[in-house]
Design a protein around this motif. Structure first.
Motif: not given
Length: 324
Positions: A280-296
């Motif tokens: 699950a963590n791997k899938e989450i890590a693979q799904s994170l992008t800089p834009e998604l991080i900034e948005f979060t």
């Protein structure tokens, strides 16, 4: 009746009388169970004996009777059978005592040897031989046997054995004379009061000893039985303990196996959960992008600026001062 007729009658009568006398002299009856030995006055003993029944013999012959059937005879203190007076007798013992006995015996003459018996006893009849030879020898030879035994044996528990030995001894002794002894029995044995008392004391002591031996043997048997029972019980207890130990061992083995299975199952659960979380963590890590991080970050910011700032070596409190 004339003179010639009288003479004829006398002659006839005399002839009849002579015939009767000759018939009496020249006939012989042999009773049942007997044989007759014929002795010729001019020729000795006739080889063939006379059997039971009537026989015609010559006036020069004499017949002597011998019993070949069993005859019972007695040597007793009371009047019995052929014992008209007191014929009981004393016998010696090996310990110097004297015992008075009554005795009965049966005998017969050997039919194949009666002629020789006739010669041996010089023509005596069987009845005379019994009275003058058999009875006296019974007494003498019984005394020979009794002299080998103490009074306690003769009067006590070995009486039957002594009687059997006497029977054999007398048969051997009389057989050489053509006389067959069939049975011999002591019918009464008596001793003086002093000897009787001593024998009774010995018997009582022997009985007490035998009783003690029986009791000792019984105690030994009971002890062996108790020992055997104890051994059986001990073996049984060991078997029960062994079964219980095997049962406990089996239960412990089952419990240990169950614990291993449970531990393995729990480990598998933890492993599966860990693998799931990692995936699950791997899938989450693979799904994170800089834009998604900034948005979060923007979604989680409450609009306030930081109150402190650091450059790695010092902390600056924006509101007031620098903290070293």
């Amino acid at each position: 009746m004339n003179k010639s007729g009288l003479i004829g009658a006398v002659v006839t009568g005399a002839a009849i009388i002579i015939l009767i006398i000759l018939a009496f002299i020249c006939t012989c009856k042999v009773p049942a169970g007997y044989v007759g030995v014929v002795y010729n006055m001019n020729g000795g003993i006739q080889e063939e004996t006379l059997s039971q029944g009537w026989h015609i013999i010559r006036p020069t012959q004499k017949v002597t009777m011998y019993t070949i059937g069993l005859e019972q005879s007695y040597l007793t203190s009371e009047s019995k059978g052929d014992s008209d007076s007191d014929e009981s007798f004393n016998i010696p013992t090996s310990d110097g005592k004297t015992v008075k006995v009554d005795l009965e015996f049966s005998y017969r003459f050997d039919p194949d040897r009666v002629a020789q018996t006739f010669v041996t006893f010089k023509g005596k009849s069987g009845e005379t031989i019994k009275d003058t030879f058999i009875k006296p020898k019974i007494v003498a030879w019984t005394q020979e046997v009794s002299a080998n035994y103490p009074v306690a044996d003769i009067f006590g528990d070995k009486r039957t054995a002594i009687n059997a030995e006497l029977d054999t001894y007398l048969r051997e002794k009389f057989n050489q004379y053509g006389i067959i002894i069939d049975t011999v029995n002591f019918t009464n044995i008596s001793v003086d009061p002093e000897t009787a008392e001593a024998i009774q004391k010995k018997v009582n002591a022997q009985q007490a000893l035998e009783l003690a031996q029986v009791e000792a043997q019984t105690a030994k048997v009971n002890a062996e039985k108790d020992k055997e029972v104890a051994s059986i019980n001990a073996t049984k207890d060991r078997e029960v303990a062994k079964i219980e130990a095997e049962k406990k061992k089996e239960v412990a083995s089952i419990n240990a196996e169950a614990a291993i299975i449970d531990a393995n199952a729990k480990a598998d659960v933890v492993r599966i959960e860990a693998e799931a979380e990692a995936n699950a963590n791997k899938e989450i890590a693979q799904s994170l992008t800089p834009e998604l991080i900034e948005f979060t970050k923007m979604n989680q910011w409450n609009g306030e600026l930081p109150k402190v700032s650091t450059n790695g070596s010092s902390i600056l409190n924006i509101d007031s001062e620098i903290v070293k």
